[in-house]
Design an enzyme around this catalytic site. Structure first.
Site, PDB file in Angstrom:
ATOM      1  N   ARG A  10       0.844  -1.208   0.000  1.00 15.64           N
ATOM      2  CA  ARG A  10       0.000   0.000   0.000  1.00 15.64           C
ATOM      3  C   ARG A  10       0.873   1.250   0.000  1.00 15.64           C
ATOM      4  O   ARG A  10       0.525   2.266  -0.584  1.00 15.64           O
ATOM      5  CB  ARG A  10      -0.967   0.005   1.178  1.00 15.64           C
ATOM      6  N   GLU A  58     -18.781   4.185  -0.434  1.00 14.76           N
ATOM      7  CA  GLU A  58     -17.977   3.514  -1.460  1.00 14.76           C
ATOM      8  C   GLU A  58     -18.751   3.289  -2.758  1.00 14.76           C
ATOM      9  O   GLU A  58     -18.181   3.359  -3.849  1.00 14.76           O
ATOM     10  CB  GLU A  58     -17.445   2.179  -0.929  1.00 14.76           C
ATOM     11  N   PHE A  83     -14.387  -3.296   1.057  1.00  9.41           N
ATOM     12  CA  PHE A  83     -15.421  -2.359   0.588  1.00  9.41           C
ATOM     13  C   PHE A  83     -15.358  -2.153  -0.921  1.00  9.41           C
ATOM     14  O   PHE A  83     -16.385  -1.900  -1.551  1.00  9.41           O
ATOM     15  CB  PHE A  83     -15.283  -1.030   1.343  1.00  9.41           C
ATOM     16  N   HIS A 109      -5.410  -3.296   2.168  1.00 10.11           N
ATOM     17  CA  HIS A 109      -5.853  -4.074   3.332  1.00 10.11           C
ATOM     18  C   HIS A 109      -6.562  -5.357   2.913  1.00 10.11           C
ATOM     19  O   HIS A 109      -7.590  -5.729   3.473  1.00 10.11           O
ATOM     20  CB  HIS A 109      -6.741  -3.238   4.252  1.00 10.11           C
ATOM     21  N   ASP A 117      -7.793  -5.750  13.201  1.00  8.07           N
ATOM     22  CA  ASP A 117      -9.173  -5.320  12.921  1.00  8.07           C
ATOM     23  C   ASP A 117     -10.135  -6.503  12.795  1.00  8.07           C
ATOM     24  O   ASP A 117     -11.343  -6.356  12.959  1.00  8.07           O
ATOM     25  CB  ASP A 117      -9.238  -4.464  11.650  1.00  8.07           C
ATOM     26  N   ARG A 167      -1.628  -4.421   3.850  1.00  6.73           N
ATOM     27  CA  ARG A 167      -1.324  -3.491   4.946  1.00  6.73           C
ATOM     28  C   ARG A 167       0.039  -3.783   5.558  1.00  6.73           C
ATOM     29  O   ARG A 167       0.744  -2.885   5.992  1.00  6.73           O
ATOM     30  CB  ARG A 167      -2.407  -3.632   6.027  1.00  6.73           C
TER      31      ARG A 167
END
Lengths: 315, 280
Positions: A10, A58, A83, A109, A117, A167
């Site tokens: 990323r 989104e 998303f 991610h 998470d 990530r």
């Protein structure tokens, strides 16, 4: 020996966008309130007039990306893989892919290495979802060098591209002068007994697995499949013909991802060889440190070795 | 509005309605009710308001149109054909496997279609992106989109509504074709989006309410929207579903069904008569 450079793909994505912004004034970047995490914030800082935040919406962002693309811009739309491919699936299908618009989806991610998470944010289904959409290209880079090269190549290609970034900081594999060939799988090292087709952060694990297998007298061929769609069947089938067994390794569900794509290609070739898939089994992830999770879910060199032996035993 | 222009628009709109019936009848499926309800607005846009050239449908400076309520494709196709984008004869091929006219609008198949739509709620987002593109490129083209009143039940419409005002897209005009009916019945009974004007005002839009079948009101509304700066404009167009065909008017059963041969004859005869009166 110098320390191995570790960078999240990323981060490489964010830097590549800034590089692109400087050479192509038609590049526009969209995000959905995750610019700090997706690293599009770097582009926002460098080119604020070409960055637009849709806020936490989104579906609308993908539609806006589509509309912008019709007016001549090369649009990068970013959010987490969950998303981008999940929540906005239908907008990606109907507003971007169906009209074949020049939108690049920068999905960060991805996979289990999201870490703490937990399952709600650990998308292990995105490749499966995106593969099923006509016109869609899917690129899953293995390190920061490849990620940068993929972003630059995607900007040159006209049409929808789904780019999958992680990530977690991962070790650099490639030299800085690495040439990214669009749609071409890369044979990283040749072998005779088994082919390991790996993608994303599993490429590094495959390279380690080769060493472990060599210690046991097994010769593995390593293929980096950075582009999952369209799949470079030629390279994979040629390797399969040579070694007679395939293991696939991906940080994605074993359903619908690289493993499925390779299995489909091998089955339809009429020259069947065993294909054993390593990936996230048909289950959700959980919270925890990323590296720990990768081991818990079996996404490491040791498990590639086990699957390689299994594939060889099935010959 | 000038009386001659008004009459010409009424004639075009009547022909557009005939094209809708022709297409849906030949396809044996489609959505006549919501096509007929927005036929006057589409006719006005393509014949009297938008800067478009059928000979150059991809002109980068053209005004854009997005039919967010994509199931009203027969209305869009009919108006595009009358405007000269393709032969009117093509309307009879609607929904056939070798036709340029898909069940819902597609940029891939049809000249003059600016965005593929059909899945409700998505067109307005694309329209926002086009309007943003105009602003970014310093271009003066404007963007128009037509939504169904049932369509605004989709959450994405409100994501887009928030976005358009937050980004100051005053080059965007949305129309809500407020015919009061959706497939399952009255929108007030299915899942009421009322009051519509207050909702758009709360989202930061300039709101105009009109009779969707009065060209004077349509003309005044679009001209007012063109002059309004700083906010996107929405025209709440109060319409009659099935407008122009007596037995289809205000009948939810004509949302998505095609007329049989007898009904087709009756509908065409009514429209022929209306046309003859207008041309008299």
């Amino acid at each position: 020996m110098a320390d191995v450079i570790k960078t999240a793909t990323r981060d490489a994505y964010g830097k590549a966008l800034v590089e692109l912004g400087g050479i192509n004034d038609k590049v526009v970047v969209l995000d959905a309130d995750l610019a700090a995490a997706t690293k599009t914030g770097m582009f926002k800082k460098a080119f604020p007039e070409r960055f637009f935040d849709s806020g936490i919406a989104e579906g609308n962002m993908m539609g806006v990306a589509a509309g912008l693309a019709t007016t001549g811009y090369t649009v990068f739309a970013s959010t987490f893989a969950m998303f981008a491919a999940g929540r906005a699936y239908e907008q990606v299908r109907n507003s971007i892919a169906y009209p074949n618009l020049n939108v690049k989806i920068g999905a960060t991610h991805a996979g289990i290495s999201v870490g703490e998470d937990g399952a709600s944010h650990q998308c292990c289904e995105d490749i499966a979802l995106m593969r099923a959409i006509p016109n869609m290209v899917i690129i899953n880079p293995a390190d920061d060098v490849e990620a940068r090269a993929a972003v630059l190549a995607a900007a040159e290609y006209v049409g929808p591209v789904y780019m999958r970034f992680g990530r977690l900081a991962v070790p650099r594999i490639f030299d800085e002068d690495y040439k990214f060939e669009w749609g071409k799988a890369v044979v990283l090292s040749e072998g005779a007994d088994v082919t390991i087709c790996a993608t994303g952060l599993m490429v590094k694990e495959a390279i380690e697995a080769k060493e472990l297998l060599a210690a046991e007298g097994i010769s593995a061929e390593i293929i980096n499949v950075h582009t999952i769609k369209p799949l470079d069947k030629e390279t994979i089938l040629a390797s399969a013909a040579k070694t007679g067994a395939i293991v696939t390794a991906e940080e994605h569900s074993i359903i619908g991802g690289l493993g499925s794509a390779v299995a489909e290609a091998v089955c339809e070739s009429g020259k069947g060889v065993p294909v054993v898939r390593l990936g996230v089994n048909d289950e959700f992830g959980r919270s925890g440190p990323a590296v720990e999770l990768l081991h818990i879910y079996g996404l490491d060199a040791q498990n590639i070795v086990a699957k390689a032996k299994q594939a060889i035993s099935l010959k | 509005m000038d009386a001659v222009i008004r009459k010409q628009l009424k004639i075009k709109a009547c022909k557009a309605r005939m094209g809708i019936i022709e297409g849906v009848f030949n396809a044996k499926s489609g959505h006549p009710g919501g096509s007929l309800s927005c036929a006057d607005i589409l006719t006005y846009l393509y014949f009297n308001h938008m800067n478009v050239d059928p000979q150059n449908p991809k002109d980068e400076n053209r005004d854009r149109f997005v039919l967010s309520k994509g199931h009203a494709a027969p209305a869009l196709y009919s108006v595009l054909a009358l405007r000269g984008y393709f032969p009117v004869e093509e309307l009879k091929t609607l929904r056939k496997s070798d036709s340029m006219l898909q069940g819902h609008p597609s940029v891939k198949y049809t000249p003059g279609v600016d965005m593929s739509t059909g899945s409700l709620g998505q067109g307005i987002s694309a329209a926002c992106g086009m309007a943003l593109g105009a602003k970014l490129g310093g271009k003066s083209f404007r963007v128009f989109t037509v939504l169904g009143d049932g369509e605004i039940q989709e959450g994405q419409v409100w994501e887009a509504a928030m976005y358009a005002s937050a980004k100051g897209l005053d080059n965007l005009v949305a129309v809500v074709d407020n015919n009061g009916l959706q497939i399952d019945g009255k929108i007030s009974e299915v899942n009421s989006p009322y009051p519509i004007p207050e909702k758009f005002r709360a989202f930061g839009w300039n709101v105009i309410e009109i009779d969707a079948h009065s060209f004077d009101e349509i003309d005044a509304a679009f001209n007012a929207a063109a002059e309004f700066k700083g906010k996107p404009s929405v025209i709440i167009a109060n319409s009659v579903k099935g407008k122009g065909v007596s037995f289809m008017e205000d009948q939810v059963s004509w949302h998505g069904s095609a007329p049989n041969a007898e009904q087709y004859e009756q509908a065409m005869s009514e429209l022929q008569q209306a046309l003859a009166e207008l041309e008299a």
